[in-house]
Design an enzyme around this catalytic site. Structure first.
Site, PDB file in Angstrom:
ATOM      1  N   CYS A  51     -16.221   7.008   0.457  1.00  0.00           N
ATOM      2  CA  CYS A  51     -17.573   7.131   0.322  1.00  0.00           C
ATOM      3  C   CYS A  51     -17.675   8.538   2.058  1.00  0.00           C
ATOM      4  CB  CYS A  51     -18.351   6.574   0.452  1.00  0.00           C
ATOM      5  SG  CYS A  51     -18.409   5.342  -0.934  1.00  0.00           S
ATOM      6  N   GLU A  98       0.828  -1.511  -0.129  1.00  0.00           N
ATOM      7  CA  GLU A  98      -0.177  -0.176  -0.039  1.00  0.00           C
ATOM      8  C   GLU A  98       1.142   1.363  -0.236  1.00  0.00           C
ATOM      9  OE1 GLU A  98      -2.347   2.891  -0.127  1.00  0.00           O
ATOM     10  OE2 GLU A  98      -2.908   0.780  -0.118  1.00  0.00           O
TER      11      GLU A  98
END
Length: 460
Positions: A46, A36
């Site tokens: 979101c 990552e």
């Protein structure tokens, strides 16, 4: 001897895949290495507009599982490590430690690509100026908040009026900014038909947001320090102390493209039903970097949503872990909020249906969230598309206030089951005055659609 799975990208799809694979196979059977490049893992992108707007705390509140929690489950999660090359023939990836700059190769037996999507940043003068932000990751959200808190100016421009654009406009209003929205289309929310988008525009204007429609961004103006001062369109300039790009995203598939993996029309990876990359038995892909089958139109589309990413991860993890699962496709369901206005859609818009050769009838109705006499009742507008002759449901759009948005799930189930509008009318939905009129608004629209389909068939 254990197999090694390499996961590229440690957000929803990637870590859902890693976690599911670990549930199926222990460390002695399966080694899992995940890369990552950011500072955070397994988070809700979101929720970023609500963090920026002050509705929720963050970023910790948006993280479902920390890097330490993943590592405690025997997942070798390497944060701030970016994969920069995939060697498909050699079954290995080259990664770069973003802190030290050191690079190394890691071999794999199975590879999972969950590289997500990147905000679209048009190649325009000043687009990379200090104060111009895309919002896709928690790192992006933190950078924007830092700018908002350090900048004394209170003028914000949001470029783009899709889901991210309208949510960020509301967030900036909540932070006390004067907000101008630059929109290429005539109405905001191009995921709706324009006659429904106008309802969003009026609500946003009622919040004090200036909306500039049919406008094309041409440049970002800067001062001598390279900091944003305004944005320019073909017709005017608008002062800005901060600019948020909500133009949309594209699949982050540069790695996949360079490795020769198959991409679709929108640049997303193409997979089979088990989320394996087509033509590659030991490579899977999921989340915002893939294209998915639209069950209504029969076409493959790029629809970047967290709901899909989490499902993809579960399916990929099952395959990687030796089990079996498939992802059949989507109907394009999405829901959002602008102040107290709820916006939802599923299936096809008018232009989508025309693009794939479907002929249809449309109806629009006004109804209420509860029985008309019950306290707190609010109006809602429902638009429905049905196929000519057959009456098969093709799409639904809903704009209303409390209680409107989640009604789209009725239509989503109906689309998945390929129900006709006659069958929707016959559904045995729950009723009580605090929750719904006797006829639910979706069924009211379906009744009107039945009449339109029959009238069309008879030429009446």
């Amino acid at each position: 001897m254990s197999e090694r799975v390499v996961v590229v990208g440690a957000d929803a799809a990637g870590m859902a895949a890693a976690s599911q694979a670990r549930r199926l196979k222990g460390p002695g059977e399966l080694e899992i290495v995940a890369f990552e490049r950011g500072h955070f893992t397994s988070y809700s992108a979101c929720g970023i507009p609500y963090w920026v707007g002050g509705d929720v705390a963050g970023p910790d509140a948006l993280i479902a599982r920390t890097a330490a929690e993943h590592r405690a489950r025997d997942i070798d999660l390497r944060m701030r490590n970016e994969v920069v090359e995939i060697d498909v023939a050699g079954q290995r990836v080259r990664s770069r430690d973003l802190e030290s700059g050191n690079e190394s190769w890691t071999g794999y037996d199975k590879l999972v690509l969950a590289t997500g999507a990147t905000p679209i940043r048009p190649d325009l003068p000043g687009i990379d100026a200090d104060g111009v932000h895309g919002v896709q990751t928690l790192d992006d959200g933190q950078a924007l908040i830092d700018t908002l808190e350090s900048n004394p100016g209170r003028r914000a421009v949001v470029v783009g009026a899709g889901y991210i654009g309208v949510e960020m406009a509301e967030a900036l209003i909540n932070r006390g900014f004067q907000v101008t929205m630059i929109n290429r289309g005539a109405e905001p929310m191009s995921t709706l038909d324009p006659d429904m988008g106008v309802l969003i525009r009026k609500a946003m204007q009622g919040m004090g947001i200036q909306i500039v429609g049919n406008a094309e961004l041409t440049a970002v103006r800067t001062d001598e320090r390279g900091r944003v001062t305004a944005v320019a369109t073909t017709d005017a300039e608008y002062p800005a102390d901060v600019v948020v790009l909500g133009i949309g995203v594209r699949p982050a598939t540069d790695l996949a493209r360079a490795a020769g993996l198959p991409l679709g029309a929108s640049g997303g990876l193409l997979t089979d039903l088990a989320m394996r990359v087509r033509g590659h038995e030991n490579i899977w892909a999921g989340g915002d970097c893939v294209e998915v089958l639209d069950l209504v139109s029969g076409t493959e589309r790029h629809i970047p949503l967290g709901t899909h990413a989490n499902k993809h991860g579960q399916i990929i993890g099952s395959g990687v872990g030796g089990d079996y699962a498939t992802f059949p496709g989507v109907v394009g369901t999405a829901v959002s909020k602008v102040c107290d206005l709820e916006v939802a859609r599923t299936g096809l818009r008018e232009r989508d249906a025309r693009a794939v050769g479907l002929q249809f009838v449309t109806v629009t109705i006004e109804s209420t969230s509860r029985s008309g006499y019950f306290p707190g009742t609010t109006p809602m507008t429902v638009k429905m598309l049905a196929e000519r002759r057959t009456g098969r449901l093709l799409g639904v759009q809903i704009v209303g206030r409390e209680g409107a948005g989640k009604r789209i799930d009725i239509a989503a189930v109906a689309l998945t089951a390929r129900l006709t509008v006659d069958q929707i009318v016959a559904l045995d939905l729950g009723y009580a005055p605090p929750f719904s009129p006797v006829w639910d608004p979706v069924q009211v629209a379906a009744r009107k659609a039945v009449t339109a389909v029959r009238r069309d068939a008879t030429g009446g």
